[in-house]
Design an enzyme around this catalytic site. Structure first.
Site, short mmCIF file in Angstrom:
data_model
loop_
_atom_site.label_atom_id
_atom_site.label_comp_id
_atom_site.label_asym_id
_atom_site.label_seq_id
_atom_site.Cartn_x
_atom_site.Cartn_y
_atom_site.Cartn_z
N LYS A 70 -2.14 -1.42 -3.92
CA LYS A 70 -3.04 -0.28 -3.77
C LYS A 70 -2.24 1.00 -3.82
O LYS A 70 -1.24 1.08 -3.10
CB LYS A 70 -3.74 -0.39 -2.40
CG LYS A 70 -4.61 0.79 -2.06
CD LYS A 70 -5.13 0.69 -0.65
CE LYS A 70 -5.82 2.00 -0.32
NZ LYS A 70 -6.15 2.13 1.05
N LYS A 80 0.85 -1.18 0.00
CA LYS A 80 0.00 0.00 0.00
C LYS A 80 0.89 1.23 0.00
O LYS A 80 1.71 1.42 0.90
CB LYS A 80 -0.88 -0.02 1.26
CG LYS A 80 -1.73 1.23 1.43
CD LYS A 80 -2.64 1.09 2.62
CE LYS A 80 -3.48 2.32 2.83
NZ LYS A 80 -4.34 2.19 4.00
C1 PBG Z 1 -7.21 2.96 5.81
C2 PBG Z 1 -7.55 2.98 4.37
C3 PBG Z 1 -7.44 4.01 3.45
C4 PBG Z 1 -7.96 3.53 2.26
C5 PBG Z 1 -8.34 2.22 2.48
N1 PBG Z 1 -8.06 1.89 3.79
C6 PBG Z 1 -7.03 5.41 3.60
C7 PBG Z 1 -5.66 5.81 3.90
O1 PBG Z 1 -4.70 5.02 3.94
O2 PBG Z 1 -5.54 7.00 4.18
C8 PBG Z 1 -8.07 4.33 0.98
C9 PBG Z 1 -9.02 3.79 0.00
C10 PBG Z 1 -9.41 4.70 -1.09
O3 PBG Z 1 -8.84 5.79 -1.32
O4 PBG Z 1 -10.36 4.33 -1.79
N2 PBG Z 1 -5.87 2.96 6.12
ZN ZN Z 2 -5.27 3.66 8.19
#
Ligand code: PBG
Ligand code: ZN
Length: 333
Positions: free
Chosen positions: A257, A204
């Site tokens: 992601k 991520k």
């Molecule tokens: C939580 C999380 C996030 C997303 C999914 N789980 C936000 C972040 O890391 O700030 C983002 C998903 C999206 O933008 O559709 N950590």
């Molecule tokens: Zn988070």
């Protein structure tokens, strides 16, 4: 095969795409609805279906209305939803204790959805505390404002356990803490949840494409950014190591992601693992196509199909996407 034999004018490549009929015979299939996971936001209350300004077509649902919405996606052939809890500031604390409550909003939603759909709809839950901490970071913060890894593991494991206990089919840790997969797997197994799946948000990135989500979930960090724990898009090797680590720690499935700016990473992870691989088509990727279409700069349906085809081609087995609740209008052949 000699790729150099046969050149124009003896060979004409356009022959193989000269009609819709031959094109359709040669086209790879678009991913069917069973390849999608719909991410959805859930809030306390009754009869709530509140539009999210930054994500047209997406809503914050109270549990009763979520059941209706989940039933609609299920009828389109979608097999899974991924739940995100949205809380008022009164429930946010520095230790994110609300995240683990058996009567928390996600836990209640999981219970209700399982009661309604049993095994016909898989319930995935996001395991991260940024929606639950007063500072909006994804773990426990020390006095210096640093998110501490090891104390956060216990919290994430407890949160995952409460989701499994409510009936979640799959927990999906997204905090990007080292060791979160093994901490969660051990906690689940120790409590008898050996059948609960674990989808790791293994790779991520610290991305600028999460803005609409953070508005939807009220989860933006109140100060700083997430670069100290989320992966750096300028360091692809580290991004791959994240995937290897999580596989070694016992993740059942991996994830990349965001997806559209990271197709190279999707295919690199795909080439290196035999685990199922998910790609998260994030909020910024969703909203940018809508914004473009609204400005008259492109047609939504073909843009969505092209984006989804790209993610599929890169090698994702599963696509976590907000388009899932519009599958019939946008993606069905
Ligand atoms: C939580 C999380 C996030 C997303 C999914 N789980 C936000 C972040 O890391 O700030 C983002 C998903 C999206 O933008 O559709 N950590
Ligand atoms: Zn988070």
């Amino acid at each position: 095969m000699n790729k150099n034999t046969g050149l124009f004018p003896d060979v004409r490549l356009r022959r193989l795409r000269s009609s819709e009929t031959i094109r359709s015979m040669l086209a790879a299939p678009m991913p069917g609805p069973e390849k999608f996971i719909w991410p959805v936001f859930v809030v306390e209350g009754k009869n709530i279906k509140q539009p999210i300004d930054a994500m047209p077509g997406q809503f914050r649902y109270s549990v009763d209305r979520l059941v209706d919405a989940a039933g609609e996606v299920k009828n389109m052939g979608i097999k899974a939803v991924m739940l995100f809890g949205v809380l008022g500031p009164e429930h946010k604390t520095s230790d994110a204790s609300y995240a683990c409550r058996p009567d928390g909003i996600v836990q209640k939603a999981v219970r209700k959805l399982k009661e309604t759909f049993s095994s016909e709809l898989m319930i995935f839950t996001d395991v991260c505390v940024c929606e639950y901490t007063s500072h909006g970071h994804c773990g426990i913060m020390n006095e210096k404002g640093v998110v501490e890894n090891d104390p956060s593991l216990e919290l994430l494991a407890k949160m995952a356990l409460s989701h499994a206990d409510a009936g979640a089919d799959c927990v999906a840790p997204s905090a990007m803490m080292d060791g979160q997969v093994s901490a969660i797997r051990r906690a689940l197994d120790a409590s008898g949840f050996t059948d609960t799946l674990l989808l790791s948000y293994s790779t991520k990135f610290a991305s600028s494409l999460y803005g609409p989500f953070r508005e939807a979930a009220a989860s933006a960090p109140s100060s700083g950014n997430r670069k100290g724990y989320q992966a750096d898009y300028l360091n692809p090797h580290a991004a791959l190591r994240e995937a290897f680590f999580d596989e070694a720690e016992g993740a059942d499935m991996l994830m990349v992601k965001p997806s559209l700016f990271y197709l190279d990473i999707i295919s690199a992870v795909r080439a290196e693992t035999l685990l199922p691989l998910a790609a998260y088509n994030v909020s910024g990727e969703y909203s940018m196509l809508i914004a473009s279409a609204k400005n008259g700069w492109g047609d939504l349906k073909p843009m969505v199909r092209e984006a989804i085809a790209a993610i599929n081609r890169a090698g994702a087995d599963l696509i976590i996407s907000y388009w899932a609740n519009q599958y019939n209008q946008l993606l069905k052949d």
